[in-house]
Scaffold this active site. Structure first.
Site, short mmCIF file in Angstrom:
data_model
loop_
_atom_site.label_atom_id
_atom_site.label_comp_id
_atom_site.label_asym_id
_atom_site.label_seq_id
_atom_site.Cartn_x
_atom_site.Cartn_y
_atom_site.Cartn_z
N CYS B 85 -4.52 1.95 8.47
CA CYS B 85 -4.54 3.40 8.65
C CYS B 85 -5.95 3.94 8.54
CB CYS B 85 -3.58 4.05 7.65
SG CYS B 85 -3.10 5.72 8.12
N HIS B 202 1.81 0.92 7.98
CA HIS B 202 1.55 0.53 6.58
C HIS B 202 2.45 -0.63 6.15
CE1 HIS B 202 -1.05 3.89 5.30
NE2 HIS B 202 -0.41 4.58 6.22
N GLU B 204 2.13 -2.35 3.53
CA GLU B 204 2.29 -2.35 2.07
C GLU B 204 3.44 -1.43 1.61
OE1 GLU B 204 0.10 -0.62 3.70
OE2 GLU B 204 -0.47 1.22 2.67
#
Ligand SMILES: Nc1ncnc2c1ncn2[C@@H]1O[C@H](COP(=O)(O)OP(=O)(O)O)[C@@H](O)[C@H]1O
Ligand SMILES: [Mg+2]
Lengths: 79, 226, 733, 79
Positions: B85, B202, B204
């Site tokens: 990002c 993302h 994560e």
């Protein structure tokens, strides 16, 4: 000395913001607006009396920071 | 494996990605943007967030940080770099990845899950995606509209340097499943040497069944696969 | 400078208040002192109209660590964890500049939370706009949503809930209420009360500018000979600086340098310094030239009254200054020692060595005016008038129309602009009955919701207020959490009018009754009066923010139907109350009559029973029935689960419209598998809870016997189309 | 006709972007830059030959859309 610079997207780069502003202007009923491009405007206060020197510094800043040369052009305006 | 997550003023996914790295037993260190040297590390992660408030151009000011010189050295040596990002935006501003990330076409911040096609699994970040090439990950960004001129697009396609593309749930890459206007639906690109990955989604944030999915885990398990 | 009656008036101080000031301080105030009084004695800071009633709210139980009176309230969630939360309004600024108004609203409430040592883990918001047809609405909605997102997203805090409502009574007075929630260790909570004499007072954060020097700025403008530009009263937020401030404060809070800390919110340096010192029963002395300023030649008056954002005031243990300074300069923030605590019990301000103000602190805080304003009982709407006959209206048409209406449309257009997954602990996203956030690193979580029901409240403030509290409670129950406590934002018109004051008094009564009965205390809140323009007041709009605890996240519940062939139960009795319902409003255009009754016994009994069913894993989905009634709730469960339902309307009911669209309270819809049916019924009957089995889930279609059969994807389209259409006409603006 | 407009924050209004840019310029070693303010720049293409009329239209657009007069000023530049 106060110097201003404008940074705009190069012609062949998509400008989503300008496009949207253009559309909105049309929706508001301003029919004869045909295109809008949006850019950035900077007003820089510089402690340098020599105009030429100031110009050089601002050029440098425009190249290194204020614009991304891959997609943007800049113009410096001396008042 | 050792990793370093760089923390810039305004980073806000630094903790999230550190949690993910540690979950997969990668030994992580947080590194302050103002340091000049990276610690000994295999992987450098530039996390998501709003470094410097996204002011001027996203990722731009962060790309002038002190630590970036050493990140570039790490890249040249072939070390792994992952930019997620805002991290992707920084990599581009630092000249480590090509293209540019413009405002989303709808001019709105978009936070939602999207489907992605894993286009290239021949890199350390995507090795384990092999058998699962349509995945779901969250995006959350304002400036994820990947723009590249014709020649660059062709170069990326020809050299297979695109890691992820936005697609629909059947894996079809089409206009309607392009959330932000990216050229060719590109969601992530890799460097020519395949050691650098920049991506808008993302991974994560999806590493736990409680969070409605684990498609992000696969990226981290790929990293530790030797 | 001579203080004329005109200047006093411009400061919003009434003549008798001015007399009181002179009596309290034993002198005529100078302009700066007058400005300070004007800030501290205005409604916003002094709560002079509301205090008397706020005192009657239930604020305690064994879970409450901190009730009202601090920057935010705190509840215990065990294991040394505690939740800090509060809601606040930013209505007026958001109407003038929607982006900045909403953004700084979020910024302000976040500071209230992290000033107590908590890391913010979620935000929510309740936003009310005028009619969607009103010329300003689209722009205001757009700006407010962008502003909330702009600030929260940049801070990296998930926005996981809220509500968006439209009603023409907010045409000229929109409401923007923002709630922030933080997590703190029980033994690491920070308070604002100053302690100790000669301790350094520190200013940190952004520089002070001429932002938001309110009505008072007009007055000061007059005295400014070269008054070039009209001074801006709208603050601009800088979420980037706030993020740095958050991290710097939390870093400093790791050790014991801080004695007390207070954010600079409304009335900036004035209220923060006064509050800290007066809570500690001390004096405070400031050197105003040491305040970091953004503009040149700022006067003490401007410095004290500025509402620049992203600033904090700290009192440190003396000797800790250098270490603290290091942290703030690492984060690139201003840090300046601007004064010290004293034993004088006065606020003393010096500027370049001259004393420019000297006021007894008590005159600003405990001796501030407190009014017992006149009020009258609201004339509650009666069931006298009835709408035209609706019995012949097709149910399917009514359903479609309600699902497509702005107020009942699903709001993903809004919440997809908010980062709701950052921090990696969002286990239930917006769109459900409550958002749920996991406590980082643990298997427990908290449920969060904000609610309001202005239509009910206008028709009957006591019942309406009770209902909102109950709805909050129900939303927390529906996701499987035990409701803990609430915060409240009370949005009203002009309290100097007896009718408005009456609405306020009755609202507090309703909240108190419900909270007391449900053991659901009020731990923080905010009052926003004067929401009126040209004598048009907003309806009484109490917004309730609730927090619940889920001890084991494996027991979290969601509202989406899970699989076909399960039984659908309605818990709680359906009487068919249509007054004040969405059906009457949207279909019949009829707004009179009383709101549904609230039976607190049923509310509690049904709620606790649902929790019991959830914890015993006997239900697959739960959704409370609220605005729109049973059929809307059912549709929402179908849409979110992409699963249909086959429903039979019982024969012995008053009327199918009443049955399907009635808004009777204390009801839930639950999905129960064949396997669990017997056991569930046993528990329901044992607890004498009223229930009906109305049908079964099935694939793809919502099928209402003898009425209609509709595909779920079409139903879903009805519900999601409105926002898209509304903004597409004006794409991207 | 091409007309450009710049929209800037009023003098006393906080300019977080300008502040951050200013700081970065300093960090990059340009010591004599003392202040930076950032604004927006619009390039508008309008199908109106009459200069006065075009001016009026652009004024109107600036007021209604491109700036919020509460916190911003605008300037129109005619080339
Ligand atoms: N409606 C209310 N119910 C309970 N407490 C309230 C209410 N309104 C305000 N309070 C409490 O009064 C105190 C002061 O509120 P406020 O001035 O809004 O706080 P701040 O100074 O942080 O802006 C806070 O502790 C708040 O929780
Ligand atoms: Mg506060």
């Amino acid at each position: 000395m106060k110097i201003s610079a404008t940074v705009t997207l190069k012609k062949d780069v998509l400008d989503p913001q300008g496009k949207a502003v253009n559309q909105t202007i049309k929706n508001m009923g301003f029919k004869n607006v045909t295109d809008v491009r949006q850019g950035k405007y900077f007003e820089i206060e510089i402690d340098e009396a020599n105009k030429e020197k100031a110009k050089e510094i601002i050029e440098d800043i425009c190249k290194k920071l204020l614009s991304n040369v891959v997609i943007e052009d800049y113009i410096i305006n001396y008042k | 494996m050792r990793s370093s997550v760089i923390v810039f003023p305004g980073s806000n996914c630094d903790r999230d990605v550190a949690v993910a790295l540690e979950k997969f037993h990668i030994k992580n260190q947080m590194v302050w943007h103002n340091d000049t040297n990276l610690p000994k590390t295999d992987l450098v992660v530039l996390p998501g967030g709003f470094s410097y408030g996204d002011y001027l151009r996203t990722g731009c000011i962060a790309s002038k940080s002190k630590i970036i010189d050493d990140v570039i050295r790490h890249a040249k040596k072939g070390g792994l770099i992952l930019g997620i990002c805002n991290g992707f935006q920084i990599l581009i501003e630092a000249g480590l990845l090509p293209g540019i990330l413009l405002r989303n076409i709808g001019l709105r911040f978009l936070s939602k899950n999207v489907f992605l096609k894993v286009v290239n699994t021949d890199n350390q970040f995507c090795l384990n995606y092999k058998n699962k090439d349509i995945i779901q990950l969250p995006i959350a960004h304002n400036e994820g509209n990947f723009f590249a001129k014709k020649e660059l697009l062709k170069m990326l396609e020809d050299n297979n340097l695109i890691a992820f593309k936005y697609c629909n749930k059947n894996g079809e890459i089409e206009e309607n499943s392009n959330p932000n206007g990216s050229s060719n639906n590109i969601a992530g690109v890799i460097s020519e040497k395949k050691n650098i990955l920049g991506m808008m989604p993302h991974p994560e944030r999806l590493i736990d069944p409680l969070l409605s999915g684990e498609d992000g885990s696969i990226l981290f398990t790929s990293l530790i696969k030797s | 400078m001579k203080i004329t009656p005109e200047i006093i008036d411009k400061h919003g101080i009434k003549p008798d208040e001015y007399k009181k000031i002179i009596k309290l301080i034993g002198k005529n105030p100078n302009l700066l002192e007058l400005g300070i009084f004007s800030a501290m004695w205005n409604e916003h800071c002094s709560y002079k109209s509301s205090k008397k009633y706020l005192k009657t709210l239930p604020i305690k139980n064994d879970k409450v660590i901190q009730g009202p009176g601090e920057n935010a309230g705190i509840v215990d969630i065990e294991d040394n964890d505690a939740i800090v939360f509060k809601i606040e309004s930013h209505n007026h600024p958001s109407f003038i500049e929607p982006y900045q108004g909403a953004a700084t609203g979020v910024g302000g409430i976040l500071r209230d939370v992290f000033t107590m040592g908590a890391r913010p883990i979620a935000t929510l918001n309740s936003i009310h706009f005028g009619s969607h047809l009103h010329s300003k609405t689209k722009n205001l909605l757009n700006g407010v949503v962008l502003g909330i997102g702009g600030y929260g997203n940049c801070m990296g805090i998930p926005t996981i809930g809220g509500e968006v409502k439209f009603n023409s009574s907010y045409n000229e007075n929109i409401l923007v209420n923002a709630m922030a929630v933080g997590l703190v260790k029980k033994n690491k909570i920070f308070y604002s009360k100053a302690k100790g004499i000669n301790q350094p007072v520190i200013y940190v954060g952004s520089k002070t500018g001429r932002d938001g020097i309110h009505g008072a700025s007009m007055a000061s403008n007059k005295f400014d000979n070269n008054s070039e530009q009209k001074k801006p009263t709208v603050q601009v937020g800088d979420p980037f600086t706030e993020k740095l401030l958050l991290e710097a404060c939390l870093e400093l809070m790791k050790d014991n340098s801080i004695i007390s800390i207070q954010d600079m919110g409304a009335a900036g340096l004035t209220s923060s310094s006064v509050e800290m010192a007066s809570k500690g029963n001390l004096g405070i002395e400031l050197e105003l030239e040491k305040v970091p300023c953004r503009e040149e030649n700022m006067t003490p008056y401007e410095i004290m009254l500025s509402e620049s954002q992203e600033r904090m005031l700290l009192i440190l243990n003396s000797g800790k200054e250098n270490q603290a300074k290091k942290i703030f300069s690492k984060w690139g923030l201003d840090f300046s020692i601007i004064g010290k605590t004293t034993n004088s019990k006065n606020l003393i301000l010096n500027y370049n060595g001259n004393e420019v103000a000297n006021l007894p602190l008590s005159s600003l805080s405990k001796d501030a005016p407190e009014y017992d304003r006149k009020w009258i009982k609201s004339t509650n709407s009666k069931k006298t008038e009835n709408p035209k006959n609706f019995k012949s209206l097709k149910i399917s048409t009514c359903l479609e129309k309600i699902l497509k209406s702005p107020n009942n449309s699903e709001k993903s257009w809004v919440w997809e602009q908010y980062d709701h997954t950052v921090m990696g602990d969002t286990v239930q996203k917006p769109g459900g009955d409550s958002g749920v956030i996991r406590i980082h690193g643990k298997n427990k979580g908290i449920a969060l919701t904000v609610d309001s029901s202005a239509n009910y409240c206008l028709a009957d403030p006591v019942t309406g207020a009770k209902q909102v509290v109950c709805e909050t409670w129900r939303n927390l129950i529906s996701v499987g959490s035990k409701p803990l406590a609430i915060t409240n934002c009370l949005n009203f018109g002009n309290p100097e009018k007896d009718k408005i004051m009456g609405q306020f008094v009755e609202t507090i009564d309703g909240i108190s009754q419900a909270c007391t009965y449900l053991d659901f205390p009020v731990v923080s809140g905010n009052v926003s009066f004067y929401n009126e323009t040209k004598n048009n007041s907003i309806p009484p709009t109490p917004t309730i923010g609730g927090v619940g605890l889920i001890k084991n996240l494996n027991n979290m519940m969601t509202k989406n139907f899970k699989e076909p062939e399960n039984h659908i139960f309605v818990i709680g009795k359906t009487l068919g109350h249509l007054y004040q319902s969405e059906f009457f409003r949207e279909i019949m255009n009829f707004n009179n009559g009383p709101p549904p009754k609230v039976n607190l016994f049923n509310e509690k009994n049904n709620g606790l029973l649902i929790l019991d069913l959830i914890s015993k894993k006997l239900v697959s989905s739960v959704h409370d029935i609220s605005s729109g009634g049973m059929l809307i709730a059912l549709s929402e469960m179908c849409i979110s689960g992409k699963i249909g339902a086959k429903i039979r309307i019982p024969n012995n009911i008053i009327g199918k419209h009443e049955y399907l669209f009635g808004e009777d309270q204390s009801r839930y819809i639950v999905e129960i598998s064949e396997k669990n049916k017997k056991e569930a019924i046993k528990i329901l009957e044992k607890n004498s809870v009223y229930y009906e089995v109305i049908g079964k889930t099935q694939k793809d279609y919502l099928d209402l016997e003898k009425e209609f059969k509709i595909n779920i994807s079409e139903l879903s389209k009805f519900n999601s189309i409105w926002f898209k259409n509304y903004f597409e006409e004006n794409y991207g603006s």
